[in-house]
Write a protein that holds these residues in place. Structure first.
Motif, PDB file in Angstrom:
ATOM      1  N   GLY A  49     -24.504 -42.161 -12.788  1.00 32.03           N
ATOM      2  CA  GLY A  49     -23.349 -41.390 -12.924  1.00 32.03           C
ATOM      3  C   GLY A  49     -22.773 -40.262 -13.644  1.00 32.03           C
ATOM      4  N   ARG A  50     -23.965 -39.804 -14.789  1.00 34.86           N
ATOM      5  CA  ARG A  50     -24.368 -38.712 -15.298  1.00 34.86           C
ATOM      6  C   ARG A  50     -24.228 -37.616 -14.389  1.00 34.86           C
ATOM      7  N   ARG A  51     -23.743 -36.304 -14.581  1.00 34.00           N
ATOM      8  CA  ARG A  51     -24.294 -35.361 -13.929  1.00 34.00           C
ATOM      9  C   ARG A  51     -25.412 -34.367 -14.652  1.00 34.00           C
ATOM     10  N   ILE A  52     -26.792 -34.573 -14.795  1.00 33.95           N
ATOM     11  CA  ILE A  52     -27.975 -34.130 -15.032  1.00 33.95           C
ATOM     12  C   ILE A  52     -28.566 -32.759 -14.758  1.00 33.95           C
ATOM     13  N   GLN A  53     -29.068 -31.420 -14.862  1.00 33.91           N
ATOM     14  CA  GLN A  53     -28.907 -30.306 -14.423  1.00 33.91           C
ATOM     15  C   GLN A  53     -30.099 -29.826 -15.463  1.00 33.91           C
ATOM     16  N   GLY A  54     -31.116 -28.940 -14.535  1.00 32.32           N
ATOM     17  CA  GLY A  54     -31.702 -27.863 -15.540  1.00 32.32           C
ATOM     18  C   GLY A  54     -32.089 -26.568 -14.718  1.00 32.32           C
ATOM     19  N   ARG A  55     -32.673 -25.580 -15.094  1.00 30.43           N
ATOM     20  CA  ARG A  55     -33.451 -24.970 -14.785  1.00 30.43           C
ATOM     21  C   ARG A  55     -33.576 -23.640 -15.557  1.00 30.43           C
ATOM     22  N   PRO A  56     -34.631 -22.671 -15.088  1.00 27.61           N
ATOM     23  CA  PRO A  56     -35.484 -22.080 -15.895  1.00 27.61           C
ATOM     24  C   PRO A  56     -34.059 -21.191 -16.936  1.00 27.61           C
ATOM     25  N   ALA A  57     -34.426 -21.135 -18.054  1.00 33.66           N
ATOM     26  CA  ALA A  57     -33.363 -19.971 -18.846  1.00 33.66           C
ATOM     27  C   ALA A  57     -33.091 -18.911 -19.229  1.00 33.66           C
ATOM     28  N   ALA A  70     -33.476 -24.214 -19.405  1.00 30.26           N
ATOM     29  CA  ALA A  70     -32.034 -25.257 -20.172  1.00 30.26           C
ATOM     30  C   ALA A  70     -32.619 -26.480 -19.312  1.00 30.26           C
ATOM     31  N   VAL A  71     -31.711 -27.973 -20.118  1.00 29.17           N
ATOM     32  CA  VAL A  71     -31.181 -29.407 -19.445  1.00 29.17           C
ATOM     33  C   VAL A  71     -29.961 -29.692 -19.872  1.00 29.17           C
ATOM     34  N   PHE A  72     -28.755 -29.778 -18.942  1.00 28.94           N
ATOM     35  CA  PHE A  72     -27.698 -30.006 -19.164  1.00 28.94           C
ATOM     36  C   PHE A  72     -27.324 -31.652 -18.583  1.00 28.94           C
ATOM     37  N   VAL A  73     -26.888 -32.351 -19.762  1.00 33.08           N
ATOM     38  CA  VAL A  73     -26.502 -33.767 -19.623  1.00 33.08           C
ATOM     39  C   VAL A  73     -24.676 -33.505 -19.360  1.00 33.08           C
ATOM     40  N   ASP A  74     -24.077 -33.996 -18.183  1.00 32.10           N
ATOM     41  CA  ASP A  74     -22.735 -33.497 -18.493  1.00 32.10           C
ATOM     42  C   ASP A  74     -21.740 -31.982 -19.010  1.00 32.10           C
ATOM     43  N   GLY A  75     -22.743 -30.901 -18.385  1.00 25.73           N
ATOM     44  CA  GLY A  75     -22.506 -29.995 -19.192  1.00 25.73           C
ATOM     45  C   GLY A  75     -23.324 -29.744 -20.542  1.00 25.73           C
ATOM     46  N   VAL A  76     -22.908 -30.599 -21.555  1.00 21.89           N
ATOM     47  CA  VAL A  76     -24.040 -30.128 -22.735  1.00 21.89           C
ATOM     48  C   VAL A  76     -25.032 -30.119 -22.733  1.00 21.89           C
ATOM     49  N   GLU A  77     -25.809 -29.619 -23.384  1.00 23.14           N
ATOM     50  CA  GLU A  77     -27.753 -28.596 -23.191  1.00 23.14           C
ATOM     51  C   GLU A  77     -28.662 -29.816 -24.455  1.00 23.14           C
ATOM     52  N   LEU A  78     -29.039 -30.646 -23.291  1.00 27.25           N
ATOM     53  CA  LEU A  78     -30.027 -31.419 -24.013  1.00 27.25           C
ATOM     54  C   LEU A  78     -31.068 -30.397 -23.994  1.00 27.25           C
ATOM     55  N   HIS A  79     -31.585 -30.255 -25.790  1.00 28.22           N
ATOM     56  CA  HIS A  79     -32.654 -29.333 -26.375  1.00 28.22           C
ATOM     57  C   HIS A  79     -33.771 -29.971 -25.856  1.00 28.22           C
ATOM     58  N   VAL A  80     -34.557 -29.516 -24.994  1.00 29.58           N
ATOM     59  CA  VAL A  80     -36.218 -30.382 -24.458  1.00 29.58           C
ATOM     60  C   VAL A  80     -37.498 -29.021 -25.213  1.00 29.58           C
ATOM     61  N   MET A  81     -38.331 -30.046 -25.087  1.00 29.18           N
ATOM     62  CA  MET A  81     -39.346 -28.894 -26.075  1.00 29.18           C
ATOM     63  C   MET A  81     -40.805 -29.478 -24.515  1.00 29.18           C
ATOM     64  N   ARG A  82     -41.727 -28.011 -24.487  1.00 34.01           N
ATOM     65  CA  ARG A  82     -42.875 -28.600 -23.834  1.00 34.01           C
ATOM     66  C   ARG A  82     -44.115 -29.031 -24.197  1.00 34.01           C
ATOM     67  N   ASN A  83     -45.019 -29.515 -24.451  1.00 36.46           N
ATOM     68  CA  ASN A  83     -45.709 -30.626 -25.465  1.00 36.46           C
ATOM     69  C   ASN A  83     -47.516 -29.526 -24.685  1.00 36.46           C
ATOM     70  N   ALA A  84     -47.597 -29.308 -25.582  1.00 34.39           N
ATOM     71  CA  ALA A  84     -49.135 -28.528 -25.310  1.00 34.39           C
ATOM     72  C   ALA A  84     -49.664 -29.364 -24.461  1.00 34.39           C
TER      73      ALA A  84
END
Length: 123
Positions: A49-57, A70-84
């Motif tokens: 029931g939540r809109r999730i989106q991801g795209r190259p920033a 960049a990742v978004f949940v219902d239009g709000v940015e979810l800060h993500v980080m890639r590990n080594a």
């Protein structure tokens, strides 16, 4: 097994050079389209029931730890980080690495349990 002749060595070298030239010629086209080599594909879906989106920033002026993603949940940015090691974490599910940004968005939705994602202040 046949011996390596000069002709075979030169043919193999020419084939490698042609392959390398094709790869370097295609890289600028991929970058111009907004896709970086090794960057995850964009996604846009409804999960629980939540809109999730991801795209190259794009260069928005602030620092992204998500390797330009960049990742978004219902239009709000979810800060993500890639590990080594190539896994991904988010500010919501920081201690549970997942293989992709899509999985990070889904894990955040699971963790939020219906609560809204609040904007995270950027420093």
């Amino acid at each position: 097994m046949p011996e390596l002749s000069r002709r075979r060595a030169l043919t193999a070298a020419a084939a490698l050079a042609a392959t390398a030239g094709t790869a370097s010629a295609l890289a600028p086209q991929a970058a111009a389209a907004g896709h970086r080599p090794g960057s995850p594909a964009a996604f846009d879906e409804v999960y629980k029931g939540r809109r999730i989106q991801g795209r190259p920033a794009t260069g928005s002026g602030h620092h992204h730890h998500g390797a330009g993603y960049a990742v978004f949940v219902d239009g709000v940015e979810l800060h993500v980080m890639r590990n080594a090691d190539g896994s991904w974490i988010s500010v919501v599910s920081h201690y549970a690495p997942v293989p992709t940004p899509r999985a990070a968005a889904r894990a955040a939705v699971d963790e939020l349990q219906g609560a809204p994602l609040l904007p995270f202040p950027a420093n």
